[in-house]
Design an enzyme around this catalytic site. Structure first.
Site, PDB file in Angstrom:
ATOM      1  N   GLU A 205       0.827  -1.208   0.000  1.00 39.46           N
ATOM      2  CA  GLU A 205       0.000   0.000   0.000  1.00 39.46           C
ATOM      3  C   GLU A 205       0.856   1.251   0.000  1.00 39.46           C
ATOM      4  O   GLU A 205       0.618   2.188  -0.789  1.00 39.46           O
ATOM      5  CB  GLU A 205      -0.947   0.009   1.201  1.00 39.46           C
ATOM      6  CG  GLU A 205      -1.864   1.232   1.224  1.00 39.46           C
ATOM      7  CD  GLU A 205      -2.958   1.127   2.259  1.00 39.46           C
ATOM      8  OE1 GLU A 205      -3.933   0.397   1.999  1.00 39.46           O
ATOM      9  OE2 GLU A 205      -2.844   1.768   3.321  1.00 39.46           O
TER      10      GLU A 205
ATOM     11  N   ARG B 246      -4.614  33.550 -17.064  1.00 39.74           N
ATOM     12  CA  ARG B 246      -5.010  34.617 -16.139  1.00 39.74           C
ATOM     13  C   ARG B 246      -4.104  35.828 -16.338  1.00 39.74           C
ATOM     14  O   ARG B 246      -2.868  35.704 -16.365  1.00 39.74           O
ATOM     15  CB  ARG B 246      -4.898  34.102 -14.704  1.00 39.74           C
ATOM     16  CG  ARG B 246      -5.113  35.128 -13.618  1.00 39.74           C
ATOM     17  CD  ARG B 246      -6.563  35.481 -13.455  1.00 39.74           C
ATOM     18  NE  ARG B 246      -6.791  36.219 -12.227  1.00 39.74           N
ATOM     19  CZ  ARG B 246      -7.892  36.906 -11.968  1.00 39.74           C
ATOM     20  NH1 ARG B 246      -8.875  36.902 -12.854  1.00 39.74           N
ATOM     21  NH2 ARG B 246      -8.039  37.554 -10.842  1.00 39.74           N
TER      22      ARG B 246
ATOM     23  N   GLN C 128       7.673  36.384 -11.655  1.00 39.76           N
ATOM     24  CA  GLN C 128       8.608  35.380 -11.139  1.00 39.76           C
ATOM     25  C   GLN C 128       8.045  34.647  -9.931  1.00 39.76           C
ATOM     26  O   GLN C 128       8.274  33.430  -9.769  1.00 39.76           O
ATOM     27  CB  GLN C 128       9.934  36.057 -10.768  1.00 39.76           C
ATOM     28  CG  GLN C 128      11.029  35.075 -10.409  1.00 39.76           C
ATOM     29  CD  GLN C 128      12.329  35.791 -10.067  1.00 39.76           C
ATOM     30  OE1 GLN C 128      12.466  36.327  -8.965  1.00 39.76           O
ATOM     31  NE2 GLN C 128      13.251  35.816 -11.005  1.00 39.76           N
TER      32      GLN C 128
END
Length: 378
Positions: free
Chosen positions: A242, A268, A279
């Site tokens: 798992e 955007r 940046q």
């Protein structure tokens, strides 16, 4: 080191991606047990519920590395991370120990159904007084002439409200602590098995979780996994699978999340510029990519060692830490990048809620660090 996928692995992952997108495109995560069962059957038709199960029972017969790659494709294509988690928990924490520790009759009875998704399995280890301290289990299994009488309650089991099978652990010798545990594959239609209602959760809502109570439940001896007192070994084996493979889902989720964030940064605009030209934004995206790639390498190495039968405790623990912490950090960055839109229901806020439990289940981050510390001799 060869970092390329062979042709078979590449085609397998591409097929999973296409099939999952075709079935779950635009699906929203909902806490609906009926929907979860239908989803399990759909996942079975794609082959996801039997990735690491033998071909003769309808599985794909994959090792840990190829299973993790398939789960990464699943996580990337499926918008419901909770359901992807439910399938992986069913496969790795339940079907794998049945595959490796059940007797031939039980394997014949259960594995085909587990591989197809017709049978849903839950892993029940955690109790109110025993989470990380699995040696303190209060659920007991008293040997009888016909099998074992199980008594007590498990506090948290993923898939429990819809489970046909519960892989659980109980003390057959309470005085022996960790060494006195035994593992069982318990069909939920046995008298004395009581499955609780779905628990309300902040994330992974597509995976129903609940309590499991055993009330003087007689489990035939054939459902014992491994020998009596071998529960710790069974549990460690299932947790290795798992922890190594399930977190491939989060790699896929992070990859999809990064794609969404890059698209947002390109589209955007603020102050007359695309926000990706700032940046602060572009470097955030680079940090998200770095965490994803580093976590992926640790996970694939852990799975490779597991497949080779080599020592893997440290590598699996480091992989689990890296993937879960990267998932949380990247989700926080994604929420910040999307701003107010990210805070709306769905999208970035849902990814954050789904990432948080990754630091808790399969052994908390702190427990993983303890495992590594022990391997260092500390």
């Amino acid at each position: 080191m060869d970092f390329g996928l062979d042709e078979a692995a590449r085609k397998r992952c591409e097929a999973i991606d296409a099939d999952v997108r075709a079935h779950w495109a635009g699906v929203r995560a909902v806490a609906d047990p009926a929907a979860a069962r239908a989803n399990f059957r759909a996942a079975g038709r794609i082959g996801l519920t039997g990735l690491s199960l033998p071909a003769e029972v309808g599985g794909a017969g994959l090792g840990a590395l190829d299973t993790a790659l398939c789960l990464e494709a699943f996580g990337r294509a499926c918008p419901d991370t909770g359901f992807a988690f439910a399938v992986a928990a069913h496969l790795l924490a339940c079907a794998v120990p049945v595959r490796d520790f059940a007797d031939d009759r039980v394997r014949e009875q259960l594995l085909a159904g587990l591989a197809s998704g017709e049978l849903v399995a839950a892993n029940a280890m955690t109790e109110d007084g025993a989470g990380s301290d699995v040696g303190a289990l209060a659920v007991t299994a008293r040997p009888t002439a016909d099998g074992y009488l199980l008594d007590g309650e498990k506090s948290w089991a993923s898939n429990a409200p819809i489970a046909d099978l519960v892989v659980t652990y109980a003390a057959t010798d309470p005085a022996a602590g960790f060494l006195g545990l035994s593992a069982f594959a318990v069909p939920t239609d046995l008298p004395g098995v009581v499955l609780g209602e779905p628990l309300p959760k902040m994330g992974l809502v597509g995976c129903p979780a609940g309590r499991v109570r055993f009330e003087n439940c007689l489990v035939p001896a054939e459902y014992l996994l491994g020998g009596e007192g071998q529960g710790a070994a069974v549990f460690q084996h299932s947790m290795a699978w798992e922890r190594a493979c399930l977190f491939g889902i989060y790699l896929g989720t992070m990859a999809r999340q990064l794609e969404e964030c890059v698209e947002q940064a390109r589209e955007r605009r603020q102050f007359g510029r695309r926000i990706g030209e700032f940046q602060a934004v572009s470097h955030t995206l680079v940090g998200m990519r770095q965490r994803l790639e580093a976590a992926r390498l640790l996970l694939l190495r852990a799975c490779w060692l597991l497949d080779r039968g080599e020592e893997h405790v440290t590598e699996v623990a480091l992989s689990k830490i890296a993937v879960s912490e990267a998932a949380v950090a990247n989700s926080l960055d994604a929420l910040q990048l999307f701003g107010g839109r990210g805070y709306l229901t769905g999208g970035a806020e849902e990814q954050l809620r789904d990432s948080l439990p990754s630091t808790l289940f399969s052994g908390t981050t702190q427990i993983q660090r303890e495992l590594v510390a022990r391997q260092l001799g500390l």
